[in-house]
Design a protein around this motif. Structure first.
Motif, PDB file in Angstrom:
ATOM      1  N   CYS A   1      -6.658  -5.480   4.819  1.00  0.00           N
ATOM      2  CA  CYS A   1      -5.236  -5.671   4.486  1.00  0.00           C
ATOM      3  C   CYS A   1      -4.356  -4.881   5.460  1.00  0.00           C
ATOM      4  O   CYS A   1      -3.158  -5.118   5.551  1.00  0.00           O
ATOM      5  CB  CYS A   1      -4.939  -5.137   3.079  1.00  0.00           C
ATOM      6  N   ASP A   2      -4.922  -3.883   6.135  1.00  0.00           N
ATOM      7  CA  ASP A   2      -4.077  -2.915   6.822  1.00  0.00           C
ATOM      8  C   ASP A   2      -4.861  -2.384   8.029  1.00  0.00           C
ATOM      9  O   ASP A   2      -5.991  -1.919   7.873  1.00  0.00           O
ATOM     10  CB  ASP A   2      -3.785  -1.791   5.816  1.00  0.00           C
ATOM     11  N   GLU A   3      -4.254  -2.475   9.205  1.00  0.00           N
ATOM     12  CA  GLU A   3      -5.005  -2.166  10.445  1.00  0.00           C
ATOM     13  C   GLU A   3      -5.517  -0.733  10.462  1.00  0.00           C
ATOM     14  O   GLU A   3      -6.681  -0.472  10.747  1.00  0.00           O
ATOM     15  CB  GLU A   3      -4.098  -2.432  11.658  1.00  0.00           C
ATOM     16  N   GLU A   4      -4.632   0.225  10.123  1.00  0.00           N
ATOM     17  CA  GLU A   4      -5.037   1.641  10.132  1.00  0.00           C
ATOM     18  C   GLU A   4      -6.252   1.843   9.216  1.00  0.00           C
ATOM     19  O   GLU A   4      -7.246   2.459   9.580  1.00  0.00           O
ATOM     20  CB  GLU A   4      -3.894   2.523   9.599  1.00  0.00           C
ATOM     21  N   LEU A   5      -6.106   1.305   8.004  1.00  0.00           N
ATOM     22  CA  LEU A   5      -7.147   1.462   6.984  1.00  0.00           C
ATOM     23  C   LEU A   5      -8.474   0.909   7.501  1.00  0.00           C
ATOM     24  O   LEU A   5      -9.536   1.518   7.361  1.00  0.00           O
ATOM     25  CB  LEU A   5      -6.700   0.702   5.734  1.00  0.00           C
TER      26      LEU A   5
ATOM     27  N   ARG B   1      -3.877   4.377  -0.435  1.00  0.00           N
ATOM     28  CA  ARG B   1      -4.753   4.299   0.739  1.00  0.00           C
ATOM     29  C   ARG B   1      -5.763   5.454   0.713  1.00  0.00           C
ATOM     30  O   ARG B   1      -6.957   5.244   0.939  1.00  0.00           O
ATOM     31  CB  ARG B   1      -3.874   4.368   1.990  1.00  0.00           C
TER      32      ARG B   1
ATOM     33  N   TRP C   1       0.852  -1.211   0.000  1.00  0.00           N
ATOM     34  CA  TRP C   1       0.000   0.000   0.000  1.00  0.00           C
ATOM     35  C   TRP C   1       0.878   1.249   0.000  1.00  0.00           C
ATOM     36  O   TRP C   1       1.775   1.376   0.805  1.00  0.00           O
ATOM     37  CB  TRP C   1      -0.895   0.027   1.246  1.00  0.00           C
TER      38      TRP C   1
END
Length: 1697
Positions: free
Chosen positions: A555-559, A495, A490
């Motif tokens: 796919c991505d914790e923040e996202l 993002r 990413w």
């Protein structure tokens, strides 16, 4: 016309100035400054000239002129030398890396399940066959057209991106010469030429003026020729267009059809030429006529002839560009650059965008060529594919809007190209980052759907247009393509843009959350249900996309956290009305709750909650990532209001429960109290079910600690608990991921075993025993019926294994931390209250507010609570476990005196009789209470264990007692069952005895016990009498035959004087034995002479019976009734009553006649007389007697004319003491007298055989009727003998009853048949038959020995022979002794002729095996052949070893002997020898010889009769026709004839698909979709269901298959539709049916239509079964059965197959 010609002359003058040869023209162009203008001038002169004849062009001439005057000069100009040489060089200069083959509709594509990045990555047939994927798990599918092969695209495949042909470092192409050797000059020329060519193509394609042209093209005198042009659309059907054209243009049907086909294929067609006014008038006419039949008028335009010519040429130029670009990557790049260049100072977008934007206005033909241009240029160069995709996204909204308002199919719209770009992972990332494509697509959706928004900004699809919404789905699909592969890395930009797109997508979901709210109607009937389909359909379309968005976010914790926050905001925004509504207070069990007042049964409610679903999905993924702990950073605690989030889903669940309780029925009538109670009980059950799901369903990764594999395994276990299932059914019931994979194969073998299929049916998986313990009765995915079926199956299984019937829940997996608090629901006061109330109601005798189902659920919840506590206690020390289900359940309900705890209530429930079935479950729960109690008790561990073991022992003792009791009951029940079965079986036997014939057709004859010969009924049959011919003939074995009519059930004995009884039968033409398939057939038999059968048996007449008996009178009544009812029916009849067809009343087989059942006439021979006669009646004397009789008849009939007396004294044939009456002196008897009823039936049946066998109208007096009778007897016997040989069965012991009864009736009918014809006629036929073996009788129409089948001659001669005994004054027939000699000598004579036939046709070219020692037979053979060789003037060689001759003769004659044995057995009823009843091979030959009175060394026949036979032999061999036959080696039939079988099919189905892909229709040049069909009789591939290959037969149109079947299989045929993997059986012109194909996948299932696409392999057993259906002549029967079961009002039009 004169002025036009003058114009033509002027035109020619203009063009004379130009240089003449292509080479000169090219160099002249080189001198001009502005190529574009020069080029256009050139075209302006030539194009209208070449394309002047638009209405009826000479295509070849057009093509030639274009090549000569335009393309060749262009190519010279481009290369500067001879283009052919250059192009040839370029062709060999290196392989492409991309295949880029564009699929046509109907082509087969392959996808690899192991290596494809996603399911849209496919290979064409050739690349697949040459790739590694051939040995992987691949799928086959049929393309809808428009996609292209991804071979060589490294982004499409995890491994093996190249096939052998497209491998970059392939042998023969080094790195240097991979770049095409284009020199700088050529590239410079291309940069000069291509832009002009492209500009012309674009300008002409999007040209709007109907009358004018570009100024550069207007250099000629403008003529006044216009065309009226009709365009294709999807509103009007073929018939509409044909009707409108016929009316408007006043043309013939054929012309209108021609126009219409062209319009459908090309998209437009000039239908009238002339002056402007005339064309304008035609245009108005067509429009007005088409408005009469449909709301939309047809699209018609009037175009100037030159506009039309240039537009047509522009497309041709496009195809030329395609060709040139296929040679070099440089050309493609120059083309792409030219297309993308924006004109300086112009408002217009670049050329390629102008084309795209004009796409929706173009007609089919133009679109196809332009899309091909895009495929062969932009899509073959990765760099330019990106530029093209950016242009595409730039105009995406406009393109999609135009597609939605267009009416052409998606496959020919430019928007369909999205899949080629959006599914490429790197391209998709680029488009998201650079152009925010997700937002573009979602905004497009919002812009095309605003008309469906109501005033609350929610969608409402009432009154939607199906077609328009179908087009909107295409936009939704694009979203799926963009998201199909998750990014691996990413970037910040990705993002940001993705979140932007996600927010935009949430807007759509917001418009759907709570849309189409409904309110329950009470008291009034609802006339029309609201339209709910569209909303549901859109939800279903979005289902996968919701999942894909969730996967991307995860796919991505923040996202994920940001997305969660956005989605939570959206849900809260949609819940404002709920948050602001007023509150009420509810109290229960000392708890109070403030809640909003809302009632599902009165207020508005909606089932559409996509936002809530998305939030739930994101929540589970947070739990899976373990990020729930950080949630409060994004959504503060005070905002996270669970009761708001669950409100709407709960409303939906209540709505579902109310629907189940039938509260939402359309006619909302007020209910009576009984129904109300039922309603309440249903609602309680539904509520308990939801509670079970909430606390017990933990099989979702993220909710419970489980893996995806465990989830799939559990799904499979529960499916197989219902019943064993085939692979496809399991796969269909499992959820698919975005790659259409279910994960089934990885786990199925852990839980199930596979059972292979038999000859029919399919393979199934059965659950392994150890997986049964995981069965959960309240499995979440069970429907109501599945639930009850699974429960029933599991209880039944436990019963069989003598276990108790309790089905407690399996121990559930642990919750994930985020959901761990859910178990407290089990333990709360309210839950206990609910359980206690239910149990108390059940105990209360007056209460009816409970059901067994409700109690079962309550038990299930109890069991879950106890299991949960047990698991927790086993994991942690007792004091740490706060979950105290046991404690709460053991508490008393109140402080009253009679208060009870749950355990006490359970004990009481055990005593209720209605709950007998739940006893085991209650026992299990009480034992569980004990177990948990023991785990809880704090006393010292040792004590606990001992007391524990004791109590367990006690449990065991009671358990054993129960077990013993259960065993005793089971045993008693078994004995009772046995007794009843015995009684039933006795009754059944009795019934079968009484209705014996009804069962005949169903039971196969097995060995001796129900052998045809009922030996017991006759005196002991000694061996000497098992001889059928000659003086030693055995006695006829007859018994009294009493049959039951299947219609009136009355019995009757079969006698000659009684009324007739008949067998239902079917007569059909057959080619099952042909040695010359496809031999031209006489479609009408008016002139055919059927007395002699060709030795190739090309067309026979087969009579088969299903073996069911009726009275003739009953059958006639039945048939009349069928006729009557069919006149009153409207649907298509399954059978043709005109031809006498009907279905057998009992077994529904198709029949078209009946065979009268005539008893065998018993005949005994007095052996002394017979022996005595043997001395008198030698073969020579017998022949003389016969010839005398025949010449006597000839004298009588000639009356005055010169009689043709056969020469008797020829070649020492005895003296002339034989006279007319000699034949009678060997024994005569009076003829048999048949009842009139039998005679009638005989005539009826004989006429049917004649009518069907010769395909002529019935005529009872036709002289060919007896010939056809003999012919069908002989052919039917040959077919049955061939079938028995094919299956390796004994000749007599293995006949099915239907075959046995059929043959018996057929032979006796044949004996009786001659009494219904004039005897003179039969005598004439007999003389012709005998003339084959007695040359003295020879006439000019006697065929030679090699051109007839002698078994047919034998049958005819034997059956006709009694006619020689007939005289005008007396009606006589030969006595038993006479006929035994007649049969013997006829048979011996014809057998000798057949031996000659075999020896003359032996194949001497075969490599001979080792020399065996010479046997007596071999010596006889050699000497005999030497003799024959003299007679044939050496036409036949003598160099063949004797042993080889003997082996060949024995093999060659066996089928004939087997047929003769069958024939004489059914004719005379003499028991055959034991060997013919049992084992087939051993001793068969000698048994046949003894039964037929032949020496085992057949050459002894010639020795025995040598003096008599030698002159015959000489004359047979000297026949010029025979010698001529011998010289024509290739057409000769050899013996034994080869057995027919269906063609060899390849093991792997993709080989067949490969064949089909190379199939070109012989009649049409276009590459439109074809339906290649394979004939399994001869292997021809035909073009089916297509107008191009239709034929006319007897004035009717028939399709290619039906036409082929007439010649290949006499109307009956088996075809394989290659692209659909279906077998089709056809018969006649209008009947057919589908039949399972013999190809199975690895799971033993067929795949009609290649829907599943698994690799398929040939099943030999299935193919063998299909072969037998054909050889048993059951195809017609299969078709009739299939049509009987699938009666459709309007079936498939088989005639056009």
């Amino acid at each position: 016309m004169a002025d036009e010609e003058a114009g033509g002359a002027e035109r020619m003058e203009v063009s004379t100035e130009l240089p003449q040869t292509p080479q000169l023209l090219a160099s002249w162009w080189d001198q001009q400054v502005d190529f574009y203008t020069t080029f256009l001038h050139h075209l302006a002169q030539l194009v209208p000239e070449i394309y002047s004849a638009e209405m009826d062009p000479d295509l070849e001439k057009q093509e030639e002129s274009i090549q000569m005057s335009i393309f060749t000069p262009l190519e010279w100009y481009l290369f500067g030398e001879d283009p052919d040489i250059c192009l040839e060089k370029l062709k060999h200069s290196g392989a492409f890396q991309l295949c880029g083959k564009v699929f046509k509709s109907g082509e087969t594509t392959y996808s690899c399940r192991d290596c494809a990045i996603d399911p849209t990555c496919v290979l064409c047939m050739d690349c697949f066959q040459n790739s590694v994927h051939k040995n992987h798990r691949y799928k086959m599918h049929t393309s809808t057209g428009g996609g292209f092969c991804d071979c060589g695209d490294t982004e499409a495949w995890k491994t093996g991106p190249f096939c052998v042909s497209h491998e970059p470092g392939r042998a023969g192409t080094t790195k240097e010469n991979l770049r095409c050797p284009l020199n700088e000059e050529v590239i410079a020329q291309a940069r000069k030429i291509f832009p002009s060519v492209i500009k012309y193509i674009v300008e002409m394609t999007i040209w709007e003026e109907e009358k004018e042209l570009l100024p550069e093209l207007q250099i000629r005198e403008k003529n006044e020729r216009y065309y009226c042009v009709l365009f294709n659309d999807e509103h009007h059907s073929y018939d509409h267009v044909i009707y409108s054209l016929q009316r408007a243009l006043d043309c013939e049907l054929a012309e209108a059809q021609l126009h219409t086909t062209a319009i459908d294929k090309e998209g437009r067609r000039a239908v009238k030429a002339g002056a402007f006014a005339a064309c304008q008038e035609a245009k108005e006419d067509i429009k007005s006529h088409s408005e009469n039949v449909s709301q939309h008028p047809l699209h018609v335009e009037v175009l100037h002839s030159e506009v039309m010519a240039h537009q047509k040429f522009a497309l041709r130029l496009g195809s030329w560009m395609n060709k040139i670009m296929s040679y070099s990557s440089d050309f493609r790049q120059i083309f792409c650059q030219a297309c993308l260049r924006e004109e300086p100072g112009s408002e217009n977008p670049c050329l390629i965008s102008r084309l795209m934007l004009w796409d929706a206005k173009l007609y089919k033909g133009a679109r196809k060529i332009l899309h091909e241009l895009i495929f062969s240029s932009f899509f073959m160069e990765m760099e330019y594919k990106k530029f093209f995709a950016m242009e595409f996204v730039k105009y995406y909204k406009q393109l999609q809007k135009e597609y939605i308002s267009d009416d052409h199919d998606r496959s020919i719209s430019v928007t369909a190209l999205s899949v080629q770009m959006f599914t490429v992972p790197t391209l998709a990332r680029h488009l998201i980052e650079e152009q925010n494509v997700i937002s573009v697509i979602t905004e497009t959706l919002l812009e095309v759907l605003p008309e469906y928004l109501d005033r609350n900004n929610k969608f409402n699809f009432q009154g939607y247009s199906q077609d328009k919404l179908g087009r909107v789905y295409a936009v939704i699909c694009d979203l799926k393509y963009i998201l199909i592969s998750k990014p691996t890395a990413w970037t910040e930009r990705l993002r940001m843009q993705f979140l932007e797109g996600f927010r935009s997508f949430l807007k759509i979901l917001t418009c759907m959350q709570g849309m189409e709210e409904i309110r329950r109607q009470v008291g009034q009937h609802i006339e029309v249900d609201p339209d709910w389909e569209a909303a549901i359909a859109i939800q279903m379309q979005l289902k996968n996309i919701l999942l894909m968005f969730q996967e991307w976010c995860a796919c991505d914790e923040e996202l994920l956290l940001v997305a969660y926050k956005e989605c939570h905001k959206a849900v809260m925004r949609c819940s404002t009305s709920f948050i602001s509504s007023s509150k009420t207070v509810v109290q229960l069990c000392g708890h109070t709750l403030e809640t909003k007042s809302y009632r599902v049964s009165e207020d508005l409610v909606s089932i559409h909650l996509p936002l809530s679903r998305t939030l739930a999905g994101l929540h589970v993924r947070l739990s899976r990532l373990g990020a729930v702990s950080r949630l409060h950073e994004f959504v503060p605690f005070e905002d996270f209001q669970v009761e708001v989030l669950v409100e709407y889903p709960l409303r939906c669940l209540v709505l579902v429960a109310q629907v189940v309780a039938e509260m939402w029925r359309r006619n909302g009538l007020s209910l009576i109290s009984q129904d109300l109670i039922k309603q309440y009980n249903t609602l309680i059950e539904e509520m308990l079910q939801v509670l079970i799901y909430i606390v017990g369903e933990r099989y979702v990764p993220g909710v419970g600690n489980v893996t995806k594999e465990e989830v799939t395994m559990r799904e499979i276990i529960h499916l197989l608990c219902i019943e064993p299932m085939p692979h496809s059914a399991i796969a269909k019931n499992l959820p698919e991921n975005e790659n259409n994979e279910t994960g089934l194969e990885n786990v199925i073998n852990k839980v199930a075993t596979f059972k292979k299929p038999g000859v029919s049916g399919h393979g199934v998986y059965e659950l392994k025993d150890e997986s049964l313990k995981d069965f959960n009765m309240y499995f979440y995915h069970y429907s109501k019926t599945q639930h009850s079926k699974a429960e029933h199956m599991q209880k039944k299984r436990r019963k069989q294994e003598n276990k108790d019937e309790a089905l407690p829940p399996p121990p559930p997996p642990e919750f994930c931390p985020a959901f761990s608090k859910v178990v407290n629901l089990l333990n709360c006061d309210i839950m206990m209250y609910i359980l206690r109330i239910i149990f108390e109601r059940a105990i209360d005798t007056d209460s009816n507010l409970w059901t067994e189902g409700m109690l079962q659920m309550a038990f299930h919840i109890l069991a879950l609570g106890l299991l949960e506590e047990k698991q927790q206690l086993q994991k942690a020390p007792e004091e740490e476990v706060t979950f105290d289900f046991y404690h709460k359940a053991s508490r008393l309900g109140s402080s009253a005196m009679n208060a009870q705890n749950i355990q006490m209530l359970l004990e009481k429930l055990k005593g209720i009789p209605q709950l007998e079935g739940q006893k085991d479950m209650i026992t299990w729960i009480l034992q569980m209470f004990d177990t948990v109690k023991r785990l809880r008790e704090k006393s010292c561990l040792i004590v606990a264990t001992t007391s524990g073991s004791e109590s367990i022992k006690n449990d065991e003792i009671t358990h054993d007692k129960e077990k013993a009791e259960r065993k005793r009951k089971a045993e008693a029940a078994r004995l009772h069952r046995q007794k009843i079965m015995a009684q039933m079986s006795a009754l059944q036997k009795n019934f079968i005895e009484t209705h014996k014939l009804m069962y005949d057709s169903t039971s196969e004859m097995s060995g001796k016990e129900d052998s045809i010969m009922e030996e017991e009924s006759t005196p002991a049959v000694s061996d000497y009498s098992r001889i059928a011919l000659g003086p030693k003939r055995g006695p006829t074995v007859t018994e009294k035959e009493v049959l039951t009519c299947i219609l009136c059930q009355e019995e009757q004995e079969v006698k000659i004087e009684n009324n007739a009884m008949v067998l239902s039968a079917c007569v059909q033409k057959s080619t099952a034995l042909t040695q010359n398939r496809g031999k031209p057939i006489e479609l009408s038999g008016e002139t055919v002479d059927p007395l002699f059968m060709d030795p190739d048996l090309a067309y026979g007449t087969y009579t088969g019976s299903c073996g069911h008996v009726m009275h003739a009178v009953c059958w006639q009544k039945y048939f009349e009734a069928v006729q009557l009812s069919s006149q009153q029916r409207i649907h298509v009849d399954l059978f043709d009553l005109e031809s006498g067809e009907y279905l057998c009343p009992l077994c529904k087989s198709l029949c078209n006649t009946v065979i009268p059942i005539i008893p065998l006439q018993p005949q005994r021979i007095n052996s002394e007389n017979a022996e005595a006669l043997a001395q008198l009646l030698t073969l020579a004397q017998w022949i003389q007697t016969v010839l005398a009789r025949i010449s006597g008849y000839n004298m009588k009939h000639a009356k005055g004319e010169n009689p043709t007396i056969p020469v008797l004294l020829d070649q020492g044939m005895g003296d002339s003491t034989f006279e007319f009456h000699s034949i009678l002196s060997f024994g005569i008897q009076p003829s048999i007298k048949y009842s009139n009823s039998i005679k009638e039936m005989v005539i009826l049946f004989a006429t049917t055989i004649y009518r069907i066998g010769l395909k002529v109208p019935p005529d009872e007096t036709d002289p060919r009727i007896p010939m056809m009778t003999w012919s069908t007897c002989a052919f039917t016997i040959q077919a049955i003998e061939n079938l028995l040989g094919d299956e390796g069965k004994p000749l007599f012991g293995a006949l099915q009853n239907r075959q046995h009864n059929g043959l018996k009736a057929l032979m006796q009918f044949a004996i009786a048949q001659k009494i219904t014809c004039p005897q003179v006629l039969i005598q004439k036929h007999l003389v012709r038959l005998l003339s084959v073996v007695l040359p003295n009788l020879k006439s000019e129409d006697t065929p030679c020995l090699l051109s007839i089948d002698l078994f047919h001659v034998l049958v005819g001669a034997v059956l006709a022979f009694p006619s020689l005994y007939w005289d005008d004054t007396v009606d006589l027939q030969p006595s038993s002794i006479s006929s035994s000699y007649n049969h013997l000598y006829l048979f011996h004579l014809i057998t000798m002729a057949h031996m000659l036939q075999i020896l003359l046709t032996i194949d001497t070219d075969l490599p001979l095996a080792q020399v065996q020692e010479e046997s007596e037979e071999a010596r006889s053979a050699s000497s005999f052949l030497a003799e024959v060789s003299q007679y044939t003037n050496g036409c036949i060689g003598c160099g063949v070893p004797g042993w080889y001759l003997w082996v060949s003769l024995k093999n060659g004659i066996t089928p004939y002997l087997r047929c003769a044995a069958l024939f004489f057995h059914y004719l005379l009823g003499v028991t055959p020898p034991e060997e013919l009843l049992t084992n087939p091979a051993e001793g068969e030959y000698s048994a046949l010889c003894s039964y037929l009175s032949l020496p085992t060394n057949l050459f002894l026949l010639f020795q025995e009769y040598w003096d008599t036979v030698r002159p015959l032999l000489q004359r047979w061999c000297a026949d010029p026709a025979l010698l001529h036959c011998l010289k024509q080696k290739n057409t000769i039939v050899r013996y034994p004839r080869k057995r027919n079988s269906l063609i060899e099919l390849p093991d792997d189905y993709s080989c067949l698909l490969n064949q089909a892909s190379h199939f070109r229709c012989p009649r049409s040049a276009d590459d439109e979709r074809k339906h290649p069909v394979l004939c399994l009789f001869c292997g021809a591939i035909l073009c089916s269901q297509n107008i191009c290959c239709q034929e006319i037969v007897n004035g009717e149109e028939v399709g290619a298959c039906i036409f082929h079947a007439l010649h290949c299989g006499a109307g009956v045929c088996i075809f394989l539709k290659i692209r659909e993997c279906r077998v089709v059986l056809v018969e006649g012109k209008a009947r057919g049916c589908a039949y399972p194909a013999p190809y199975l996948d690895e799971y033993g299932e067929t795949d009609p239509g290649l829907k599943r696409g698994n690799p398929l392999h040939l099943s030999r057993e299935r193919y063998r079964k299909l072969h037998l259906v054909w050889q048993q002549h059951c195809i017609i029967e299969e078709i009739a059965r299939s049509q009987e079961t699938n009666q459709m009002l309007f079936g498939f039009n088989w005639q056009l197959l």
